[in-house]
Design a protein around this motif. Structure first.
Motif, PDB file in Angstrom:
ATOM      1  N   LEU A 180     -15.937 -42.275   1.637  1.00  0.00           N
ATOM      2  CA  LEU A 180     -16.136 -40.851   1.892  1.00  0.00           C
ATOM      3  C   LEU A 180     -16.049 -40.532   3.304  1.00  0.00           C
ATOM      4  CD1 LEU A 180     -19.001 -39.808  -0.645  1.00  0.00           C
ATOM      5  CD2 LEU A 180     -16.392 -39.008  -0.494  1.00  0.00           C
ATOM      6  N   GLY A 181     -16.630 -41.467   4.110  1.00  0.00           N
ATOM      7  CA  GLY A 181     -16.633 -41.328   5.812  1.00  0.00           C
ATOM      8  C   GLY A 181     -15.067 -41.420   6.131  1.00  0.00           C
ATOM      9  N   LYS A 182     -14.286 -42.329   5.737  1.00  0.00           N
ATOM     10  CA  LYS A 182     -12.958 -42.470   5.894  1.00  0.00           C
ATOM     11  C   LYS A 182     -11.951 -41.175   5.616  1.00  0.00           C
ATOM     12  CE  LYS A 182     -10.212 -45.297   8.199  1.00  0.00           C
ATOM     13  NZ  LYS A 182     -10.383 -45.485   9.655  1.00  0.00           N
ATOM     14  N   VAL A 183     -12.418 -40.684   4.391  1.00  0.00           N
ATOM     15  CA  VAL A 183     -11.629 -39.288   3.955  1.00  0.00           C
ATOM     16  C   VAL A 183     -12.092 -38.443   5.022  1.00  0.00           C
ATOM     17  CG1 VAL A 183     -11.900 -37.803   2.265  1.00  0.00           C
ATOM     18  CG2 VAL A 183     -11.306 -40.143   1.584  1.00  0.00           C
ATOM     19  N   TYR A 184     -13.281 -38.067   5.439  1.00  0.00           N
ATOM     20  CA  TYR A 184     -13.546 -37.105   6.315  1.00  0.00           C
ATOM     21  C   TYR A 184     -12.765 -37.501   7.744  1.00  0.00           C
ATOM     22  CZ  TYR A 184     -16.535 -34.398   9.617  1.00  0.00           C
ATOM     23  OH  TYR A 184     -16.849 -33.409  10.388  1.00  0.00           O
ATOM     24  N   ARG A 185     -12.961 -38.683   8.154  1.00  0.00           N
ATOM     25  CA  ARG A 185     -12.441 -38.963   9.629  1.00  0.00           C
ATOM     26  C   ARG A 185     -10.956 -38.513   9.514  1.00  0.00           C
ATOM     27  NH1 ARG A 185     -16.061 -42.874   9.134  1.00  0.00           N
ATOM     28  NH2 ARG A 185     -14.598 -44.443   8.832  1.00  0.00           N
ATOM     29  N   LEU A 186     -10.072 -38.959   8.340  1.00  0.00           N
ATOM     30  CA  LEU A 186      -8.957 -38.909   8.282  1.00  0.00           C
ATOM     31  C   LEU A 186      -8.332 -37.370   7.960  1.00  0.00           C
ATOM     32  CD1 LEU A 186      -7.784 -41.899   6.079  1.00  0.00           C
ATOM     33  CD2 LEU A 186      -7.440 -41.756   8.488  1.00  0.00           C
ATOM     34  N   GLY A 187      -9.436 -36.541   7.520  1.00  0.00           N
ATOM     35  CA  GLY A 187      -9.176 -35.074   7.151  1.00  0.00           C
ATOM     36  C   GLY A 187      -8.587 -35.043   5.916  1.00  0.00           C
TER      37      GLY A 187
END
Length: 151
Positions: A41-48
């Protein structure tokens, strides 16, 4: 310095799985090797990536059957409905189900309080109680006395 768990291959796989509609927990299981749901979820958020994902389909909830006859309820219908009412409820506040009548019997503060519990026909009530609860026509004093059983 430690190497990142997010290699280019994992990021590409994350993008593919996310756009395909997979959940974060499932993606974490497929990526394996210490990747958690929160990390996904954190990576999804950072990648937009969350902005371009379509919303999940809504669950289909069955509708309760509605009364098709919209004519005003006459006193004969109300009288017939009131004669078919039981004098006590079949369910308690803890046992009543979603599609069961919630017409109260007695005082909620007194032991022995119950709810009707028969199958719902309209709104939150069975057919007989719905005839009493939902009145579409303006009531006259005579019709209210009949409804109350005073006449």
């Amino acid at each position: 310095m430690t190497a990142s768990a997010w290699t280019e291959d994992r990021i590409d796989r994350l993008r593919t799985l996310w756009i395909a509609g997979r959940s974060a927990a499932r993606i974490a299981r497929e990526l394996d090797h210490g990747i958690t749901r929160s990390a996904v979820l954190g990576k999804v958020y950072r990648l937009g990536l969350s902005a371009g994902r379509p919303p999940p389909p809504k669950a289909v909830v069955p509708r309760v059957a509605r009364r098709r006859d919209r004519r005003p309820l006459t006193t004969a219908v109300l009288r017939a409905a009131s004669t078919s009412l039981p004098d006590h409820g079949l369910a308690t506040i803890l046992s009543v189900r979603r599609c069961e009548c919630r017409w109260p019997y007695g005082d909620p503060k007194v032991e022995g309080f119950s709810l009707c519990g028969r199958p719902v026909a309209r709104g939150a009530f069975c057919g007989a109680h719905a005839a009493v609860a939902y009145r579409s026509e303006r009531q006259t004093p005579e019709s209210l006395e009949t409804l109350a059983g005073l006449r």
